[in-house]
Design a protein around this motif. Structure first.
Motif, PDB file in Angstrom:
ATOM      1  N   ASP A  23       0.836  -1.186   0.000  1.00 11.70           N
ATOM      2  CA  ASP A  23       0.000   0.000   0.000  1.00 11.70           C
ATOM      3  C   ASP A  23       0.879   1.246   0.000  1.00 11.70           C
ATOM      4  O   ASP A  23       1.722   1.427   0.893  1.00 11.70           O
ATOM      5  CB  ASP A  23      -0.903  -0.009   1.234  1.00 11.70           C
TER       6      ASP A  23
ATOM      7  N   ASN B 282       0.330   4.432   0.552  1.00 12.20           N
ATOM      8  CA  ASN B 282       0.173   5.368   1.665  1.00 12.20           C
ATOM      9  C   ASN B 282       0.836   4.845   2.939  1.00 12.20           C
ATOM     10  O   ASN B 282       1.495   5.598   3.665  1.00 12.20           O
ATOM     11  CB  ASN B 282      -1.314   5.637   1.912  1.00 12.20           C
ATOM     12  N   THR B 283       0.653   3.558   3.214  1.00 14.20           N
ATOM     13  CA  THR B 283       1.258   2.965   4.399  1.00 14.20           C
ATOM     14  C   THR B 283       2.779   3.004   4.304  1.00 14.20           C
ATOM     15  O   THR B 283       3.469   3.360   5.267  1.00 14.20           O
ATOM     16  CB  THR B 283       0.794   1.515   4.581  1.00 14.20           C
TER      17      THR B 283
ATOM     18  N   LYS C 292       4.604   5.012   2.515  1.00 12.69           N
ATOM     19  CA  LYS C 292       5.058   6.409   2.590  1.00 12.69           C
ATOM     20  C   LYS C 292       5.046   6.899   4.036  1.00 12.69           C
ATOM     21  O   LYS C 292       5.962   7.605   4.473  1.00 12.69           O
ATOM     22  CB  LYS C 292       4.157   7.288   1.730  1.00 12.69           C
ATOM     23  N   GLU C 293       4.021   6.517   4.791  1.00 13.87           N
ATOM     24  CA  GLU C 293       3.930   6.927   6.196  1.00 13.87           C
ATOM     25  C   GLU C 293       5.085   6.338   6.999  1.00 13.87           C
ATOM     26  O   GLU C 293       5.685   7.022   7.832  1.00 13.87           O
ATOM     27  CB  GLU C 293       2.596   6.464   6.780  1.00 13.87           C
ATOM     28  N   GLU C 294       5.417   5.052   6.766  1.00 12.51           N
ATOM     29  CA  GLU C 294       6.545   4.432   7.454  1.00 12.51           C
ATOM     30  C   GLU C 294       7.848   5.141   7.113  1.00 12.51           C
ATOM     31  O   GLU C 294       8.683   5.401   7.979  1.00 12.51           O
ATOM     32  CB  GLU C 294       6.648   2.947   7.067  1.00 12.51           C
TER      33      GLU C 294
ATOM     34  N   PHE D  81       8.370   8.231   6.148  1.00 14.28           N
ATOM     35  CA  PHE D  81       8.475   9.577   6.702  1.00 14.28           C
ATOM     36  C   PHE D  81       8.506   9.583   8.232  1.00 14.28           C
ATOM     37  O   PHE D  81       9.096  10.474   8.844  1.00 14.28           O
ATOM     38  CB  PHE D  81       7.314  10.457   6.202  1.00 14.28           C
ATOM     39  N   SER D  82       7.892   8.604   8.865  1.00 16.40           N
ATOM     40  CA  SER D  82       7.869   8.575  10.329  1.00 16.40           C
ATOM     41  C   SER D  82       9.107   7.910  10.915  1.00 16.40           C
ATOM     42  O   SER D  82       9.590   8.300  11.993  1.00 16.40           O
ATOM     43  CB  SER D  82       6.615   7.847  10.831  1.00 16.40           C
TER      44      SER D  82
ATOM     45  N   TYR E 240      11.508   1.517   5.699  1.00 15.83           N
ATOM     46  CA  TYR E 240      10.317   0.670   5.685  1.00 15.83           C
ATOM     47  C   TYR E 240      10.368  -0.318   6.852  1.00 15.83           C
ATOM     48  O   TYR E 240      11.420  -0.880   7.149  1.00 15.83           O
ATOM     49  CB  TYR E 240      10.211  -0.093   4.362  1.00 15.83           C
TER      50      TYR E 240
END
Length: 333
Positions: free
Chosen positions: A234, A236-237, A239-241, A243-244, A248
């Protein structure tokens, strides 16, 4: 021996768990007064008093508090500690580790009515020992300021804790790098190159096939950042990992764990390169020994030109990585 209630109060304060009617400030004042009392009623460190043996109770208190808050807390400071089998030994005790025999029995086809099979038995694992070495840090300045009320005792613990943790982490990384360097195909890609999803997948599959266990990928931030996004994940998931966390969290279904890097002693070179280590989640492949008690060794002020008093906080330990179950390494440029 220092009063057990005093030691507990100091440890609870450091960990932020104050019981009863005490506040953190109250507990620090109680501790400071106890240290002053053990120091012969003085708020300063006097080399004459130390020379004459009048401050032994002071260092007994500090030794016990540091031992409980620093040494016992080391496993919480780095994820790699989860892969360490620890032994806390008295000085001189045997530190032999018996490795498990990870072989399996061969199951053969046989004809009806026959017992003509070659007998097999488990032969037992290899025994290893871990060499220990005394390590230490000097803490005079902080202790003097604690007695004078100019610094919180927790600051002293933090200073010692940071020093010990960095050294132990570096020793652990050195042990891991040395142990994995000798792995060969199919558990190693051999020569470092650019990231190839298929090559990493193959090594993971070999490790899981050999052990029958779920694998985990561990490495430095620089290394795990080279793992590109998983096909079909996914967006979005992922990308969130990225950036946070900066990397990955999984390579397909294999978890990724980051180890904070460290510099080699006396240089700015990283201990951990761009290698990825593939291990099984429950194998404690690092053997660690903490030998004896934490102690403070006081120097001789009259040996120094400025009559300064030096104190060495010392602890003996040893670390060794042993690949008893099959593991893997993926080298990246």
């Amino acid at each position: 021996m220092a009063d057990a209630n005093l030691i507990k109060l100091a440890v609870d304060s450091y960990k932020g768990h104050i019981a009863g009617n005490y506040s953190t400030e109250d507990s620090m004042e109680v501790l400071r007064k106890a240290l002053i009392e053990a120091n012969g009623g003085s708020t300063t460190l006097d080399f004459r008093a130390i020379r004459d043996g009048k401050c032994n109770g002071l260092f007994s208190i500090v030794e016990q508090i540091i031992n409980k808050t620093v040494i016992e807390g080391l496993p919480e400071s780095c994820p790699l500690f989860n892969y360490v089998e620890w032994r806390n030994l008295k000085e001189g005790d045997s530190n032999i580790f018996e490795l498990r025999d990870n072989g399996v029995f061969v199951v053969s086809d046989i004809a009806q009515g026959t017992q003509g099979l070659r007998r097999q038995r488990l032969t037992g694992g290899e025994e290893i020992t871990v060499k220990t070495q005394l390590k230490g840090v000097k803490i005079y300045e902080e202790l003097r300021r604690v007695l004078a009320g100019r610094v919180d005792f927790n600051d002293l613990i933090d200073k010692v804790s940071e020093s010990f943790q960095k050294k132990m982490r570096n020793d652990m990384y050195d042990a891991v790098v040395s142990a994995f360097a000798g792995l060969a195909a199919p558990y190693s890609n051999g020569t470092a190159g650019s990231f190839d999803e298929g090559k990493l997948t193959t090594i993971i599959d070999h490790v899981e096939a050999a052990t029958g266990k779920k694998a985990v990928v561990i490495g430095s931030k620089q290394a795990v950042r080279k793992i590109t996004g998983v096909k079909g994940a996914d967006a979005n998931t992922a990308k969130e990992e990225l950036f946070s966390m900066g990397y990955y969290g999984h390579f397909y279904t294999t978890p990724i764990i980051v180890m904070e890097n460290a510099h080699k002693v006396g240089s700015t070179d990283f201990i951990l390169g761009n290698d990825l280590y593939i291990v099984t989640g429950d194998d404690k492949f690092i053997k660690g020994v903490i030998e004896g008690d934490t102690l403070i060794i006081d120097g001789k002020a009259i040996d120094n030109a400025d009559l300064s008093q030096e104190y060495l906080m010392a602890e003996a330990w040893g670390l060794k990585a042993v690949i008893s179950e099959q593991m893997g390494i993926y080298k990246l440029s």
